[in-house]
Enzyme design. Structure first.
Site, PDB file in Angstrom:
ATOM      1  N   ASN A  15       0.853  -0.923   0.077  1.00  0.00           N
ATOM      2  CA  ASN A  15      -0.231  -0.024  -0.011  1.00  0.00           C
ATOM      3  C   ASN A  15       0.873   1.143  -0.024  1.00  0.00           C
ATOM      4  O   ASN A  15       1.389   1.556   1.088  1.00  0.00           O
ATOM      5  CB  ASN A  15      -0.953  -0.032   1.253  1.00  0.00           C
ATOM      6  CG  ASN A  15      -1.939   1.190   1.376  1.00  0.00           C
ATOM      7  OD1 ASN A  15      -1.908   2.141   0.325  1.00  0.00           O
ATOM      8  ND2 ASN A  15      -2.298   1.409   2.326  1.00  0.00           N
ATOM      9  N   TRP A  16       1.111   1.938  -1.117  1.00  0.00           N
ATOM     10  CA  TRP A  16       2.133   2.934  -1.172  1.00  0.00           C
ATOM     11  C   TRP A  16       1.347   4.221  -0.643  1.00  0.00           C
ATOM     12  O   TRP A  16       2.027   5.098  -0.300  1.00  0.00           O
ATOM     13  CB  TRP A  16       2.283   3.332  -2.571  1.00  0.00           C
ATOM     14  CG  TRP A  16       2.903   2.464  -3.786  1.00  0.00           C
ATOM     15  CD1 TRP A  16       3.481   1.163  -3.122  1.00  0.00           C
ATOM     16  CD2 TRP A  16       3.436   2.473  -4.638  1.00  0.00           C
ATOM     17  NE1 TRP A  16       4.169   0.651  -4.039  1.00  0.00           N
ATOM     18  CE2 TRP A  16       4.031   1.511  -5.214  1.00  0.00           C
ATOM     19  CE3 TRP A  16       3.396   3.728  -5.883  1.00  0.00           C
ATOM     20  CZ2 TRP A  16       4.752   1.193  -6.530  1.00  0.00           C
ATOM     21  CZ3 TRP A  16       3.922   3.451  -6.976  1.00  0.00           C
ATOM     22  CH2 TRP A  16       4.427   2.362  -7.265  1.00  0.00           C
ATOM     23  N   HIS A  22      -9.656   1.373   4.902  1.00  0.00           N
ATOM     24  CA  HIS A  22      -8.270   1.477   5.542  1.00  0.00           C
ATOM     25  C   HIS A  22      -8.516   2.355   6.769  1.00  0.00           C
ATOM     26  O   HIS A  22      -9.475   3.265   6.740  1.00  0.00           O
ATOM     27  CB  HIS A  22      -7.426   2.226   4.364  1.00  0.00           C
ATOM     28  CG  HIS A  22      -5.854   2.015   5.277  1.00  0.00           C
ATOM     29  ND1 HIS A  22      -5.370   2.853   6.311  1.00  0.00           N
ATOM     30  CD2 HIS A  22      -4.963   1.176   5.047  1.00  0.00           C
ATOM     31  CE1 HIS A  22      -4.037   2.295   6.641  1.00  0.00           C
ATOM     32  NE2 HIS A  22      -3.847   1.367   5.986  1.00  0.00           N
ATOM     33  N   GLU A  25      -5.337  -4.681  10.380  1.00  0.00           N
ATOM     34  CA  GLU A  25      -4.284  -3.678  10.816  1.00  0.00           C
ATOM     35  C   GLU A  25      -4.732  -3.171  12.038  1.00  0.00           C
ATOM     36  O   GLU A  25      -5.199  -1.948  11.979  1.00  0.00           O
ATOM     37  CB  GLU A  25      -4.416  -2.897   9.636  1.00  0.00           C
ATOM     38  CG  GLU A  25      -4.106  -3.232   8.332  1.00  0.00           C
ATOM     39  CD  GLU A  25      -3.411  -2.422   7.208  1.00  0.00           C
ATOM     40  OE1 GLU A  25      -2.440  -2.454   6.747  1.00  0.00           O
ATOM     41  OE2 GLU A  25      -3.998  -1.106   7.246  1.00  0.00           O
ATOM     42  N   GLY A  62       2.595   2.238  10.957  1.00  0.00           N
ATOM     43  CA  GLY A  62       3.520   3.222  10.685  1.00  0.00           C
ATOM     44  C   GLY A  62       4.192   3.751  11.902  1.00  0.00           C
ATOM     45  O   GLY A  62       4.990   4.765  12.057  1.00  0.00           O
ATOM     46  N   SER A 107       3.522  -2.050  10.271  1.00  0.00           N
ATOM     47  CA  SER A 107       4.792  -2.128  10.509  1.00  0.00           C
ATOM     48  C   SER A 107       5.346  -3.682  10.069  1.00  0.00           C
ATOM     49  O   SER A 107       6.348  -4.005  10.796  1.00  0.00           O
ATOM     50  CB  SER A 107       5.273  -2.060  11.925  1.00  0.00           C
ATOM     51  OG  SER A 107       4.856  -0.428  12.269  1.00  0.00           O
ATOM     52  N   GLY A 138       2.712  -1.300   4.224  1.00  0.00           N
ATOM     53  CA  GLY A 138       3.015   0.199   4.048  1.00  0.00           C
ATOM     54  C   GLY A 138       4.447   0.511   3.680  1.00  0.00           C
ATOM     55  O   GLY A 138       4.978   0.457   2.509  1.00  0.00           O
ATOM     56  N   GLY A 139       4.857   1.414   4.500  1.00  0.00           N
ATOM     57  CA  GLY A 139       6.195   1.923   4.278  1.00  0.00           C
ATOM     58  C   GLY A 139       7.067   0.986   3.719  1.00  0.00           C
ATOM     59  O   GLY A 139       7.925   1.627   2.830  1.00  0.00           O
TER      60      GLY A 139
HETATM   61  P1  13P Z   1       3.087   0.354   7.753  1.00  0.00           P
HETATM   62  O1  13P Z   1       3.639  -0.895   6.989  1.00  0.00           O
HETATM   63  O2  13P Z   1       3.774   1.408   7.233  1.00  0.00           O
HETATM   64  O3  13P Z   1       2.934   0.261   9.160  1.00  0.00           O
HETATM   65  O4  13P Z   1       1.505   0.641   7.036  1.00  0.00           O
HETATM   66  C1  13P Z   1       0.677  -0.484   7.553  1.00  0.00           C
HETATM   67  C2  13P Z   1      -0.643  -0.040   6.608  1.00  0.00           C
HETATM   68  O5  13P Z   1      -1.346   0.911   7.023  1.00  0.00           O
HETATM   69  C3  13P Z   1      -0.635  -0.791   5.296  1.00  0.00           C
HETATM   70  O6  13P Z   1      -2.060  -0.556   4.576  1.00  0.00           O
END
Ligand code: 13P
Length: 253
Positions: A17-18, A104, A175, A181, A217, A238-239
């Site tokens: 997920n960018w 989300h 999540e 994050g 994360s 995400g990241g």
């Molecule tokens: P992170 O992997 O950056 O914690 O984000 C998770 C996320 O929200 C993916 O949709």
């Protein structure tokens, strides 16, 4: 390959997920590296990138004909019409999206999306021939108040009730909001406990085989332990999905 209830599970899904990140030039470099590395992934691992709307054309151009699928991060539940700023499911489907993330926590919190709206979006995504990745998860305050099961149960029940038998055609991502994050990952056991709850609610609805992704994360260093859990079928990343090396290493995990 892994087994559940004596049945062989065919696939694992690792979805990037960018979020609101990217630029044409850096996307091109990232996609090139992903394409170069995807061939070395185990054949039962599906890699997906969910990108901002303006990049769907670029991603389609670069990824069509490869093993990597792509998707959007949201879409409207409505048919096309006078809805300034919204994007219809049929529009993203035209760009070859196979998946659309819905519900989300950044949309539930930042855009007031309710369980009912999330369920309506999931329905619209399915009706447009794509697979909704429905996100659920509790906040830190809810976890501290021992409300995790109540909150996640309510979120998944709304989707089950509104989708009926079609709930078997969705993907669910757990999540925990406190792990997004923050660098603070749920332990594999914490993730498994919630995934087991989701699995049992879905099984009661005849949808025991829905893929359950963990997100929050996820990185190369913790992915293998999370994915080793019985009811964790992959990840929503995400990241770490913005770094080709990390994202591919998560795919290998
Ligand atoms: P992170 O992997 O950056 O914690 O984000 C998770 C996320 O929200 C993916 O949709």
């Amino acid at each position: 390959m892994r087994e559940r209830n004596g049945q062989v599970m065919q696939s694992r899904l690792v979805v990037g997920n960018w979020k609101m990140n990217g630029a044409l030039s850096s996307n091109a470099a990232l996609l090139d590296r992903l394409v170069a590395g995807a061939g070395a992934l185990p054949p039962d691992v599906g890699l997906v990138v969910c990108v901002p709307f303006p990049y769907l054309a670029q991603v389609r151009e670069r990824l069509q004909g490869t093993s990597i699928a792509w998707g959007a991060q949201d879409a409207s539940e409505r048919a096309p019409g006078a809805f300034t700023g919204d994007v219809a499911c049929g529009m993203v489907a035209e760009f070859g999206c196979r998946y659309v993330i819905v519900g989300h926590s950044e949309r539930r919190q930042g855009h007031g999306e309710t369980d009912a709206l999330v369920a309506a979006k999931a329905r619209a995504v399915l009706d447009a021939g794509m697979t909704p990745i429905v996100c659920v998860g509790e906040t830190l305050a809810e976890r501290d108040a021992a409300l995790t099961e109540t909150v996640v149960g309510r979120q998944i029940d709304e989707v089950i009730e509104s989708m009926g038998r079609d709930v078997a055609r969705i993907v669910v991502a757990y999540e925990p909001v406190w792990a997004i994050g923050t660098g603070r990952t749920a332990t594999p056991e914490q993730a498994q406990a919630v995934h087991a709850l989701l699995r049992s609610r879905l099984a009661e609805a005849g949808a025991a085989e829905v893929a359950l992704l963990y997100g929050g994360s996820v990185k190369a260093a913790n992915a293998a332990a999370l994915f080793a859990m019985q009811d964790v079928d992959g990840g929503l990343v995400g990241g770490a999905s913005l770094d080709a090396g990390e994202f591919l290493a998560i795919g290998r995990a």
